[in-house]
Design a protein around this motif. Structure first.
Motif, PDB file in Angstrom:
ATOM      1  N   ALA A  91      33.609  43.699  56.125  1.00 46.59           N
ATOM      2  CA  ALA A  91      34.536  44.261  56.066  1.00 46.59           C
ATOM      3  C   ALA A  91      34.923  45.567  55.256  1.00 46.59           C
ATOM      4  N   HIS A  92      35.650  46.795  55.753  1.00 51.55           N
ATOM      5  CA  HIS A  92      35.907  47.352  55.256  1.00 51.55           C
ATOM      6  C   HIS A  92      36.856  48.101  54.990  1.00 51.55           C
ATOM      7  N   PHE A 106      35.416  51.977  51.919  1.00 55.46           N
ATOM      8  CA  PHE A 106      34.984  50.768  50.816  1.00 55.46           C
ATOM      9  C   PHE A 106      33.964  49.857  51.244  1.00 55.46           C
ATOM     10  N   GLU A 107      33.077  48.805  51.725  1.00 55.77           N
ATOM     11  CA  GLU A 107      33.285  48.094  52.576  1.00 55.77           C
ATOM     12  C   GLU A 107      31.956  46.635  51.538  1.00 55.77           C
ATOM     13  N   ALA A 108      32.213  45.431  51.588  1.00 58.63           N
ATOM     14  CA  ALA A 108      31.896  44.415  51.211  1.00 58.63           C
ATOM     15  C   ALA A 108      31.084  43.898  52.636  1.00 58.63           C
ATOM     16  N   LEU A 128      25.682  39.173  48.653  1.00 58.61           N
ATOM     17  CA  LEU A 128      27.235  39.790  48.973  1.00 58.61           C
ATOM     18  C   LEU A 128      26.518  40.952  48.369  1.00 58.61           C
ATOM     19  N   ASP A 129      26.854  42.526  49.635  1.00 50.78           N
ATOM     20  CA  ASP A 129      26.643  44.160  48.944  1.00 50.78           C
ATOM     21  C   ASP A 129      27.897  44.784  48.693  1.00 50.78           C
ATOM     22  N   LEU A 130      28.198  45.478  48.485  1.00 49.05           N
ATOM     23  CA  LEU A 130      29.394  46.433  48.464  1.00 49.05           C
ATOM     24  C   LEU A 130      28.928  47.441  48.340  1.00 49.05           C
TER      25      LEU A 130
END
Length: 309
Positions: A230-231, A239-241, A262-264
């Motif tokens: 999701a961005h 921003f992206e998750a 989970l990465d950010l």
């Protein structure tokens, strides 16, 4: 108590030249500098410098088709890696059929680590492969007046044949990595997503069947892997998750449980020449040990800068 520090610095340079009838030639060069410092290696510091150079041509024919032959030369192993692809781009539909060779060099830890339970193998040869892939992507734009609103979906199928496959060998003590001969993987990947204004969702799912020359499952090859991204865009930042799930996999014939992380990420978009990106991987610090007794890094911070000119 053991400590380790590894780093990689990469530099890329490419030059593209357009000729008559939309034919293009791209020349490129990639350089990788790796360093490993750890309390468990045979000396205080190991360094590897690798240079790869190559070329790719784009040759159009008919109205929507391209053929792309190319090759990459790996100087450290004096190996030429060829590839060729057939592509069609017609409106929102893209289709392709590719045939390529690959090379995966052993990393410094696999060659030089030295602990009570694991010893590196400096005689490891690079793993080479051949892959055939067939796939398509379809992009839809519901409102032509708003091209930033779109959706897409696609599917790919592929098969890969390996030679000198690099595998973790736990039959002896201490354990090590060895080249185990031939192996094969077959897989299918589906993907899809949509974008609207300054946000979007993207998902991928892949199914993989793999086995070595003894018809045993390949180690560290999950049957199913999923990714959900999701961005959101704000000002000159995106921003992206990203959530990744690996299902069960096998190690030395034994089934082991998968994991999820989970990465950010955050990156710039408005600068003409520079792209800066910062990432926080595995923010929950999930425990991963894809090789028994050899844990993967937990939560980690990563920063990159890329310049084009």
């Amino acid at each position: 108590f053991a400590s380790t520090k590894s780093s990689r610095v990469s530099n890329s340079l490419s030059v593209k030249k357009a000729f008559e009838q939309n034919t293009e030639l791209e020349l490129f060069s990639d350089h990788f500098h790796d360093e490993l410092q750890a309390t468990y290696v045979q000396s205080d510091r190991f360094i590897a410098d690798e240079l790869e150079t190559g070329a790719v041509m784009s040759i159009p024919f008919q109205s929507t088709w391209l053929i792309k032959p190319g090759a990459r030369y790996v100087w450290a192993y004096k190996t030429l890696i060829p590839a060729i692809g057939l592509f069609e781009h017609a409106g929102g539909l893209s289709r392709w059929l590719t045939y390529s060779h690959g090379l995966r060099a052993p990393d410094l830890a696999q060659k030089h680590a030295n602990t009570s339970f694991f010893v590196g193998n400096p005689e490891l040869k690079p793993e080479v492969s051949e892959q055939v892939e067939l796939g398509f992507n379809q992009k839809n734009v519901p409102d032509r007046a708003r091209p930033w609103e779109s959706s897409f979906y696609g599917v790919s199928v592929f098969t890969t044949q390996y030679k000198d496959f690099i595998s973790y060998q736990a039959a002896t003590t201490p354990n090590t990595y060895v080249n185990t001969g031939r192996a094969e993987t077959k897989g299918v990947e589906g993907r899809g997503g949509f974008m609207k204004d300054n946000w979007g969702l993207r998902g991928e799912i892949s199914y993989l069947q793999s086995e070595d020359q003894n018809k045993q499952p390949l180690p560290l090859a999950p049957e199913i892997q999923t990714l959900l991204n999701a961005h959101f865009g704000w000002a000159f930042l995106i921003f992206e998750a990203e959530h990744t799930l690996w299902t069960r996999y096998f190690e030395n014939g034994q089934e082991r449980a998968g994991w999820n992380t989970l990465d950010l990420h955050a990156r710039t978009t408005a600068l003409d020449e520079w792209i800066f990106k910062v990432s926080l991987f595995n923010i929950a610090d999930a425990h991963r040990e894809i090789v028994r007794g050899y844990p993967e890094p937990g939560r980690r911070l990563w920063f990159s800068a890329q310049r084009s000119f």
